[in-house]
Design an enzyme around this catalytic site. Structure first.
Site, PDB file in Angstrom:
ATOM      1  CG  ASP A 144    -158.213  69.596  -3.629  1.00 15.11           C
ATOM      2  OD1 ASP A 144    -158.205  70.176  -4.729  1.00 15.11           O
ATOM      3  OD2 ASP A 144    -157.335  68.793  -3.272  1.00 15.11           O
ATOM      4  CD  GLN A 165    -152.288  66.500  -7.560  1.00 21.27           C
ATOM      5  OE1 GLN A 165    -152.411  67.602  -7.037  1.00 21.27           O
ATOM      6  NE2 GLN A 165    -152.858  66.220  -8.724  1.00 21.27           N
ATOM      7  CE  LYS A 184    -153.130  71.185  -8.281  1.00 22.75           C
ATOM      8  NZ  LYS A 184    -153.689  69.907  -7.819  1.00 22.75           N
TER       9      LYS A 184
HETATM   10  N1  GUN Z   1    -155.938  65.127  -9.091  1.00 25.20           N
HETATM   11  C1  GUN Z   1    -156.528  65.551 -10.231  1.00 25.20           C
HETATM   12  N2  GUN Z   1    -157.210  66.703 -10.027  1.00 25.20           N
HETATM   13  C2  GUN Z   1    -157.050  67.014  -8.707  1.00 25.20           C
HETATM   14  C3  GUN Z   1    -157.502  68.089  -7.904  1.00 25.20           C
HETATM   15  O1  GUN Z   1    -158.221  69.002  -8.337  1.00 25.20           O
HETATM   16  N3  GUN Z   1    -157.095  68.061  -6.603  1.00 25.20           N
HETATM   17  C4  GUN Z   1    -156.330  67.058  -6.093  1.00 25.20           C
HETATM   18  N4  GUN Z   1    -156.012  67.110  -4.801  1.00 25.20           N
HETATM   19  N5  GUN Z   1    -155.898  66.038  -6.816  1.00 25.20           N
HETATM   20  C5  GUN Z   1    -156.253  66.018  -8.128  1.00 25.20           C
END
Ligand code: GUN
Length: 295
Positions: free
Chosen positions: A121, A98, A54
């Site tokens: 998100d 995350q 990311k």
């Molecule tokens: N863990 C797995 N997929 C995601 C996501 O799309 N966003 C976040 N913050 N954590 C995740």
């Protein structure tokens, strides 16, 4: 029939090119630089690799990105204080914590603490509520990416029987909601299957489009699907390790056999994964434009 392979890598590349231009214009015309912070608690290798991808992508697009890694035993109150600090930081337009978080931290409490205007998100209840109502908001990145994949691959969803397998807050629930809305890649008849579904095979067999998000490697096989089905595979399951220490991945759908029966299918890796990261970038740019009063 051998299926058309829907390449998330290619579609994501095209969207990233568009975003790169947009980010550069924002800087030139409005002196706006979108900013993203990722917060990782602990050392889960899969999470580490997602977060690093990311930040790398943000950097490549000209987005200001900050990466915070906290010890696994970080106290909930310290994480909440950090979120609050970034809520007040004008350089940061998007905050991503995350998931999953360590067990001693209340995930909902942390997600609810993020300013909905910075919730790139799309997990905050304000954004979830707006999504259900069909209002302008941050859409959750994986379902948002799947909508883009379907639209850009020319898959007709209007009136289609869509069967989603998996009812997570991150994928299954929002996906079901988005696909029944009156919008591009919407207007579908949606069935959401889960662990208590009685006759999964009957649902899968009549599906025009299957979206699998269960986290079980190769769970859906060719004899469970109909000829010509479109398959979107969200699963990223680690099934082994190469000699050089790289994870071997498999989706929730048995790719080799199902691709012979489907009309189109996403591979793993190179399908939904690159789209999720790209939509996070799109949401961050959207957040920056909103903060600057440009939309
Ligand atoms: N863990 C797995 N997929 C995601 C996501 O799309 N966003 C976040 N913050 N954590 C995740």
């Amino acid at each position: 029939m051998s299926a058309k392979i829907i390449s998330g890598t290619e579609v994501a590349k095209a969207i990233r090119e568009e975003l790169k231009v947009e980010v550069s214009e924002l800087k030139e015309k409005h002196n706006v630089v979108p900013g993203l912070v990722t917060i990782l608690v602990g050392e889960d290798p899969a999470s580490q690799s997602y977060v690093s991808a990311k930040n790398k992508t943000a950097h490549a697009l000209g987005i200001h990105s900050e990466q915070v890694t906290l010890d696994a035993d970080t106290k909930e109150e310290d994480l909440l204080a950090l979120v609050d600090k970034y809520n007040k930081d004008d350089k940061i337009n998007g905050i991503l914590v995350q998931l999953p978080l360590p067990k001693h931290i209340n995930e909902a409490k942390v997600l609810y603490a993020i300013d909905p205007e910075k919730d790139v998100d799309g997990f905050h209840p304000v954004n979830v509520g707006k999504m259900v109502l069909g209002e302008q908001c941050f859409l959750p990145c994986t379902p948002h990416g799947i909508l883009e994949l379907l639209v850009r691959s020319g898959v007709e969803t209007s009136g289609a029987e869509v069967v989603i397998v998996g009812r997570s807050n991150i994928v299954g629930k929002p996906m079901a909601n988005l696909m029944l809305q009156k919008r591009p890649a919407g207007n579908a008849t949606v069935t959401l299957c889960h662990t208590r579904t009685k006759d999964m095979d009957a649902h899968l067999k009549r599906a025009d489009i299957i979206i699998a998000a269960v986290g079980v490697a190769n769970m859906i096989k060719a004899d469970q699907v109909k000829e010509g089905v479109v398959v979107i595979d969200v699963g990223v399951n680690r099934i082994g390790m190469t000699d050089s220490g790289k994870a071997i991945l498999a989706g929730d759908v048995e790719f080799a056999s199902v691709k012979e029966k489907a009309s189109a299918i996403t591979p793993v890796p190179g399908g939904v994964g690159p789209m999720t990261i790209t939509m996070l970038m799109k949401n961050t740019v959207q957040a920056a434009k909103q903060a600057a009063g440009l939309i």
